[in-house]
Enzyme design. Structure first.
Site, PDB file in Angstrom:
ATOM      1  N   LYS A  13       0.837  -1.213   0.000  1.00  0.00           N
ATOM      2  CA  LYS A  13       0.000   0.000   0.000  1.00  0.00           C
ATOM      3  C   LYS A  13       0.869   1.260   0.000  1.00  0.00           C
ATOM      4  CE  LYS A  13      -2.220  -0.934   3.850  1.00  0.00           C
ATOM      5  NZ  LYS A  13      -1.638  -2.186   4.369  1.00  0.00           N
ATOM      6  N   ARG A  88      -9.954   0.876   8.751  1.00  0.00           N
ATOM      7  CA  ARG A  88      -9.485  -0.478   9.047  1.00  0.00           C
ATOM      8  C   ARG A  88     -10.576  -1.305   9.703  1.00  0.00           C
ATOM      9  NH1 ARG A  88      -3.667   0.490   9.221  1.00  0.00           N
ATOM     10  NH2 ARG A  88      -2.532  -1.456   9.507  1.00  0.00           N
ATOM     11  N   ARG A 127      11.745  -5.825   4.226  1.00  0.00           N
ATOM     12  CA  ARG A 127      11.623  -4.410   4.622  1.00  0.00           C
ATOM     13  C   ARG A 127      12.544  -4.112   5.813  1.00  0.00           C
ATOM     14  NH1 ARG A 127       5.673  -2.381   5.255  1.00  0.00           N
ATOM     15  NH2 ARG A 127       5.667  -3.010   7.431  1.00  0.00           N
ATOM     16  N   ARG A 139      10.608  -0.524  12.851  1.00  0.00           N
ATOM     17  CA  ARG A 139       9.287  -0.306  13.457  1.00  0.00           C
ATOM     18  C   ARG A 139       9.085  -1.270  14.619  1.00  0.00           C
ATOM     19  NH1 ARG A 139       4.757  -0.006   8.767  1.00  0.00           N
ATOM     20  NH2 ARG A 139       3.641  -1.140  10.381  1.00  0.00           N
ATOM     21  N   ARG A 150      -1.031  -8.554  13.515  1.00  0.00           N
ATOM     22  CA  ARG A 150      -1.529  -7.596  12.510  1.00  0.00           C
ATOM     23  C   ARG A 150      -2.302  -8.325  11.411  1.00  0.00           C
ATOM     24  NH1 ARG A 150       4.109  -5.033  11.480  1.00  0.00           N
ATOM     25  NH2 ARG A 150       3.232  -4.172   9.579  1.00  0.00           N
TER      26      ARG A 150
HETATM   27  P1  ADP Z   1       0.678  -2.016   8.133  1.00  0.00           P
HETATM   28  O1  ADP Z   1      -0.341  -1.738   7.101  1.00  0.00           O
HETATM   29  O2  ADP Z   1       2.009  -2.386   7.602  1.00  0.00           O
HETATM   30  O3  ADP Z   1       0.211  -2.982   9.167  1.00  0.00           O
HETATM   31  P2  ADP Z   1       0.394   0.713   9.228  1.00  0.00           P
HETATM   32  O4  ADP Z   1       1.556   1.630   9.230  1.00  0.00           O
HETATM   33  O5  ADP Z   1      -0.717   1.022   8.348  1.00  0.00           O
HETATM   34  O6  ADP Z   1       1.024  -0.729   8.967  1.00  0.00           O
HETATM   35  O7  ADP Z   1      -0.181   0.600  10.712  1.00  0.00           O
HETATM   36  C1  ADP Z   1       0.614   0.281  11.797  1.00  0.00           C
HETATM   37  C2  ADP Z   1      -0.206   0.203  13.057  1.00  0.00           C
HETATM   38  O8  ADP Z   1      -0.809   1.466  13.309  1.00  0.00           O
HETATM   39  C3  ADP Z   1      -1.363  -0.767  13.030  1.00  0.00           C
HETATM   40  O9  ADP Z   1      -0.991  -2.096  13.325  1.00  0.00           O
HETATM   41  C4  ADP Z   1      -2.266  -0.165  14.113  1.00  0.00           C
HETATM   42  O10 ADP Z   1      -1.802  -0.462  15.397  1.00  0.00           O
HETATM   43  C5  ADP Z   1      -2.085   1.332  13.890  1.00  0.00           C
HETATM   44  N1  ADP Z   1      -3.096   1.857  12.943  1.00  0.00           N
HETATM   45  C6  ADP Z   1      -2.851   2.425  11.748  1.00  0.00           C
HETATM   46  N2  ADP Z   1      -3.985   2.768  11.134  1.00  0.00           N
HETATM   47  C7  ADP Z   1      -4.994   2.419  11.952  1.00  0.00           C
HETATM   48  C8  ADP Z   1      -6.391   2.490  11.901  1.00  0.00           C
HETATM   49  N3  ADP Z   1      -7.023   3.001  10.835  1.00  0.00           N
HETATM   50  N4  ADP Z   1      -7.118   2.032  12.929  1.00  0.00           N
HETATM   51  C9  ADP Z   1      -6.518   1.518  14.009  1.00  0.00           C
HETATM   52  N5  ADP Z   1      -5.202   1.401  14.147  1.00  0.00           N
HETATM   53  C10 ADP Z   1      -4.416   1.839  13.124  1.00  0.00           C
END
Ligand code: ADP
Length: 289
Positions: A13, A88, A127, A139, A150
């Protein structure tokens, strides 16, 4: 252009969003990046999100909805935006709908990047290796345990959004296993189709379509032949005379009175009475009758 990128961690993404930002000059709204920035800045939101994120769980809906509501009001979003990592959950998607409705905005597309789960761990490991090479901080949630969480959260909470946007007819699915360039091109095609005007409906459907949807000319055009016919028509009394004189026209049936069969009206007396009655009174008389 306003779109959502959907996909599990490691689906690509972020990579695709960076390319779309270049191409369409729109803002990239990654809730993950925003939350990480909040953690780094030690804001109240950051402090709240820190441990939750490290474990691979989701931060509460109201936190991310609040962040997005503030963010899409900023001027760099005027041209459009890509939502990466948001929504999400279904409640987040509903909150987004309400927000956009209030601002009279609409989403153009929700693009799902579909990937084989077996490869995700490999991608995240790559990554991590790349980040280490560049000397960047790893991270907190890029480890086997958090990644498993996740993925599980994605399956149970985020995947239902595929149906959510499918029902709203804005979902498109791209094979995220293809090369980065192929995925970019595929997304480009989807967005072009989404931006293009809807194709004309087949004739049959157009007939049953409500009248209001038919494009109407600004000024009702009168066909030339009709116009010419009107111009050649005699006006007023002349027209009435022409009508009477038309050949083949049936002679008007004489009325009973004209034929001497009806009751006789004492013409003179009636005229006298009318002359005596004032106009006002006459009116009233007629009304009462
Ligand atoms: P990835 O898509 O690689 O899992 P992101 O950077 O999008 O990583 O998100 C990392 C973390 O940030 C998620 O695992 C969650 O804890 C938090 N997070 C990000 N976006 C949301 C969201 N829309 N709702 C709830 N938690 C979120």
């Amino acid at each position: 252009m306003r779109l959502i990128l959907l996909g599990p961690p490691g689906a690509g993404k972020g990579t695709q969003a960076a390319r779309l930002v270049e191409k369409y000059r729109i803002a990239h709204l990654s809730t993950g990046d925003m939350l990480r920035a909040a953690i780094a800045a030690e804001t109240p939101i950051g402090l709240k999100a820190k441990d939750i994120m490290a474990s691979g769980a989701l931060v509460p809906d109201e936190v991310v909805v609040g962040i997005i509501a503030d963010r899409i009001d900023q001027s760099d979003c005027a041209n459009g935006f890509i939502l990466d990592g948001f929504p999400r959950t279904v409640p987040q998607a509903e909150a987004l709908d309400a927000l956009l409705k209030q601002k009279k905005l609409k989403l153009d597309a929700a693009i799902q990047l579909r990937v084989n789960e077996a490869i995700l761990l490999q991608r995240v490991e790559n990554r991590i290796a790349q980040m280490k090479e560049r000397g960047e901080a790893i991270r907190a949630d890029d480890n086997v345990e958090a990644l498993a969480r996740r993925l599980e959260v994605y399956r149970s909470q985020t995947e239902p959004l595929v149906h959510y946007y499918g029902d709203r007819r804005i979902l498109a699915t791209v094979d995220g296993m293809k090369s980065i360039d192929e995925v970019t091109n595929e997304i480009g095609r989807i967005l072009e189709a989404a931006a293009a005007p809807a194709p004309a409906r087949p004739k049959k459907q157009a007939k049953s379509a409500p009248k209001a949807t038919k494009p109407k000319p600004a000024v009702k055009a009168r066909p030339a032949a009709k116009k010419a016919k009107k111009a050649s028509r005699p006006a007023g009394k002349a027209r009435a005379a022409a009508k009477r004189a038309r050949p083949g026209r049936k002679a008007a049936k004489p009325t009973k009175r004209a034929a001497g069969k009806g009751p006789k009206r004492p013409a003179k007396k009636a005229a006298k009475k009318r002359a005596k009655t004032p106009a006002k009174g006459r009116k009233r008389l007629t009304k009462r009758r």
